[in-house]
Design an enzyme around this catalytic site. Structure first.
Site, short mmCIF file in Angstrom:
data_model
loop_
_atom_site.label_atom_id
_atom_site.label_comp_id
_atom_site.label_asym_id
_atom_site.label_seq_id
_atom_site.Cartn_x
_atom_site.Cartn_y
_atom_site.Cartn_z
CD GLU A 57 -0.83 -7.92 17.19
OE1 GLU A 57 -1.10 -7.71 15.99
OE2 GLU A 57 -1.66 -7.87 18.11
NE ARG A 72 -2.72 -2.26 2.90
CZ ARG A 72 -3.11 -2.40 4.16
NH1 ARG A 72 -3.80 -1.45 4.74
NH2 ARG A 72 -2.79 -3.48 4.83
#
Ligand code: PRP
Ligand code: ADE
Length: 172
Positions: free
Chosen positions: A95, A58
């Site tokens: 994460e 993106r």
């Protein structure tokens, strides 16, 4: 223009608990997309930016038209194994687990002033790895710009010392 209205929020994508901020309505609206890129370019113009750099995928969507608008080159920062020439590489924590990003070693001359662009700042893991990569390759990161910032994830804390801007903020 109210760009916030052009972001779709999809709860539970890609997994439960995530509130996904979908930029596809924004980039699908020609007038909104052009206005956004023109506004970002106006902010960066006059800052002596030599290159725009951004991470796949993106970051490319916003970084490429921005580079074009400013008349400077675009430097792609890619996931491991995609770039064909000699690279500088960085592995960073996600994460869960790790990821690796790369940039061509010869992408810009030493001392080049590079503005980083991505669609969204969440934990800041991706963009802080990008900033380190640009510096490892000999560039200076002069600004870091996002369309969206998720403030409660405190990604800015990983960007201490950089000029950081975002156009739209959400808590999460
Ligand atoms: O601040 P962070 O916690 O690092 O998260 C932000 C990053 O996550 C998304 O990319 P993603 O890795 O999902 O890849 P994509 O652009 O290919 O969809 C987004 O486009 C940012 O690059
Ligand atoms: N909540 C979110 N929405 C869209 N892209 C993301 N990348 C990381 N977190 C995201």
């Amino acid at each position: 223009m109210n760009f916030r209205d052009k972001i779709a929020i999809i709860e539970g994508f890609p997994k439960e608990g995530i509130s996904f901020k979908d930029i596809t309505p924004l980039i699908g609206d020609g007038e909104a997309f052009k206005t956004l890129i023109d506004e970002m370019a106006a902010k960066l113009r006059g800052q002596g930016v030599d290159y725009i750099a951004g991470p796949e995928a993106r970051g490319f969507i916003f970084g490429v038209p921005l580079a074009y608008a400013l008349g400077v080159g675009f430097i792609p920062i890619r996931k491991k194994g995609k770039l064909p020439q000699e690279t500088v590489t960085i592995t960073y924590d996600l994460e869960y687990g790790q990821d690796t990003l790369e940039v061509h070693k010869n992408a810009f001359p030493k001392g080049a002033r590079v503005a980083l662009v991505d669609d969204l700042l969440a934990t800041g893991g991706t963009i802080s790895a990008c900033a380190k990569l640009i510096e490892l390759a000999g560039g200076e990161v002069v600004s870091v710009d996002f369309i969206i910032e998720l403030t409660e994830l405190h990604g800015r804390d990983k960007l201490d010392g950089y000029k950081v801007e975002s156009l739209i903020t959400y808590d999460l």
